[in-house]
Scaffold this motif. Structure first.
Motif, PDB file in Angstrom:
ATOM      1  N   GLU A 152       0.734  -1.262  -0.048  1.00 53.80           N
ATOM      2  CA  GLU A 152      -0.159  -0.078  -0.086  1.00 53.80           C
ATOM      3  C   GLU A 152       0.813   1.376   0.004  1.00 53.80           C
ATOM      4  N   ILE A 153       2.037   1.244   0.739  1.00 54.77           N
ATOM      5  CA  ILE A 153       2.799   2.233   0.755  1.00 54.77           C
ATOM      6  C   ILE A 153       3.284   2.897  -0.833  1.00 54.77           C
ATOM      7  N   GLY A 154       3.773   1.678  -1.432  1.00 56.03           N
ATOM      8  CA  GLY A 154       4.290   1.783  -2.790  1.00 56.03           C
ATOM      9  C   GLY A 154       3.133   2.292  -3.820  1.00 56.03           C
ATOM     10  N   GLN A 155       1.768   1.974  -3.603  1.00 56.37           N
ATOM     11  CA  GLN A 155       0.860   2.430  -4.338  1.00 56.37           C
ATOM     12  C   GLN A 155       0.332   3.906  -3.988  1.00 56.37           C
ATOM     13  N   LYS A 156       0.821   4.178  -2.815  1.00 61.86           N
ATOM     14  CA  LYS A 156       0.432   5.754  -2.680  1.00 61.86           C
ATOM     15  C   LYS A 156       1.554   6.571  -2.965  1.00 61.86           C
ATOM     16  N   LEU A 157       2.862   6.063  -2.947  1.00 64.43           N
ATOM     17  CA  LEU A 157       4.040   7.061  -3.155  1.00 64.43           C
ATOM     18  C   LEU A 157       5.098   7.002  -4.153  1.00 64.43           C
ATOM     19  N   ASP A 162      10.766   4.721 -10.574  1.00 61.78           N
ATOM     20  CA  ASP A 162      11.410   5.011  -9.433  1.00 61.78           C
ATOM     21  C   ASP A 162      10.761   4.702  -8.116  1.00 61.78           C
ATOM     22  N   PRO A 163      10.440   3.139  -7.849  1.00 62.35           N
ATOM     23  CA  PRO A 163       9.400   2.809  -6.836  1.00 62.35           C
ATOM     24  C   PRO A 163      10.178   3.160  -5.449  1.00 62.35           C
ATOM     25  N   LEU A 164       9.523   3.002  -4.344  1.00 60.05           N
ATOM     26  CA  LEU A 164       9.931   2.928  -3.151  1.00 60.05           C
ATOM     27  C   LEU A 164      10.333   1.628  -2.781  1.00 60.05           C
ATOM     28  N   ILE A 165      11.642   1.435  -2.007  1.00 57.89           N
ATOM     29  CA  ILE A 165      12.062   0.364  -1.652  1.00 57.89           C
ATOM     30  C   ILE A 165      12.309   0.321  -0.100  1.00 57.89           C
ATOM     31  N   GLY A 178      17.470  -1.046  14.717  1.00 59.13           N
ATOM     32  CA  GLY A 178      17.829  -0.177  13.795  1.00 59.13           C
ATOM     33  C   GLY A 178      16.373   0.431  13.257  1.00 59.13           C
ATOM     34  N   PHE A 179      16.628   0.891  12.041  1.00 64.37           N
ATOM     35  CA  PHE A 179      15.249   1.834  11.738  1.00 64.37           C
ATOM     36  C   PHE A 179      15.016   1.223  10.158  1.00 64.37           C
ATOM     37  N   LEU A 180      13.701   1.286  10.031  1.00 65.97           N
ATOM     38  CA  LEU A 180      12.860   0.798   9.055  1.00 65.97           C
ATOM     39  C   LEU A 180      12.830   2.005   7.976  1.00 65.97           C
ATOM     40  N   MET A 181      13.057   2.216   6.671  1.00 65.89           N
ATOM     41  CA  MET A 181      13.147   3.167   5.964  1.00 65.89           C
ATOM     42  C   MET A 181      12.516   3.034   4.576  1.00 65.89           C
ATOM     43  N   TYR A 182      11.836   3.714   4.053  1.00 68.84           N
ATOM     44  CA  TYR A 182      11.569   3.661   2.611  1.00 68.84           C
ATOM     45  C   TYR A 182      12.159   4.633   1.566  1.00 68.84           C
TER      46      TYR A 182
END
Length: 249
Positions: A152-157, A162-165, A178-182
């Motif tokens: 859903e995050i990928g569909q929104k942003l 150039d997708p979000l990973i 650690g930290f989770l980042m997109y």
């Protein structure tokens, strides 16, 4: 010729001590962690073993590791039973029962999904090691790159091409936190090192870094010489200078 400087007795003793410490320290820590894990499992399993089936009842000393062996046998037996229709039905009934508990169902569902992801043969927890600019420009941090999945995050942003990973940036020296980042795919610099080498780099705080793999350029593209596929691929003909082509002196 100048003679090599002689090492003093204290210097040699110091070198011997450091060499012995480097050899003994990892071995001692490994033995300590293994022994502590065996004792922890025994303390959980042995109280539930009937007294007549425990070797501690017939020997004057406790047998370390017996609880661990029993736990491994029981886990394997449960896995065998779960593969059958009756076992799947029992597990399904237990999961439906846990699903009705407000707090327990969230904890159980999250833990089950994590273990299925980590131990599944069909997918890996992380696919590659990369670098991102964090916490500011020209300062790079090591990240573990997750596989590209439709979320859903990928569909929104997401942007075209150039997708979000999802990337996980571990903390030093404990890579489990650690930290989770997109991050945009174009902003990630992918590395050739393995996940294991990346974890070693994090744990050692940069002291144990993997060696760079040698590469050659073929047709303007870098080729990994260490890759086994490179040895099997047909190699381009090398130009040889014959005696007739050599310049006259």
């Amino acid at each position: 010729m100048s003679e090599a400087p002689k090492t003093s007795l204290m210097g040699r003793l110091r070198n011997y001590f450091l060499t012995g410490f480097i050899v003994c320290a990892p071995l001692a820590i490994t033995v300590y962690i293994t022994w502590s894990f065996i004792g922890w499992v025994d303390s959980w399993v042995k109280p539930y073993i009937p007294h007549r089936y425990s070797p501690d009842a017939y020997l004057p000393f406790p047998v370390p590791g017996f609880g661990l062996i029993v736990a491994l046998v029981l886990i394997t037996l449960i896995g065998f039973l779960t593969a059958n229709i009756v076992g799947r039905a029992i597990v399904g009934f237990g999961e439906r029962l846990l699903g009705r508990m407000p707090l327990v169902r969230g904890i159980y569902g999250s833990l089950k999904q994590i273990f299925q992801t980590v131990f599944s043969d069909k997918g890996n927890m992380f696919s590659q090691v990369g670098m991102v600019e964090y916490p500011r420009k020209d300062v790079w941090s090591l990240v573990f790159v997750a596989g590209e999945k439709e979320t859903e995050i990928g569909q929104k942003l997401d942007r075209p091409d150039d997708p979000l990973i999802a990337v996980f940036m571990p903390c030093t020296p404990n890579p489990t936190t650690g930290f989770l980042m997109y991050v945009r795919k174009s902003e990630i610099v992918m590395l050739d090192m393995s996940i294991e080498d990346g974890a070693k780099l994090i744990v050692s705080a940069g002291l144990v870094a993997p060696e760079a793999k040698p590469k050659v350029m073929i047709d303007g593209k870098p080729v990994d010489v260490a890759n086994p596929a490179f040895a099997k691929a047909p190699q381009p003909a090398r130009s040889r200078r014959t005696a007739s082509s050599r310049p006259n002196r």
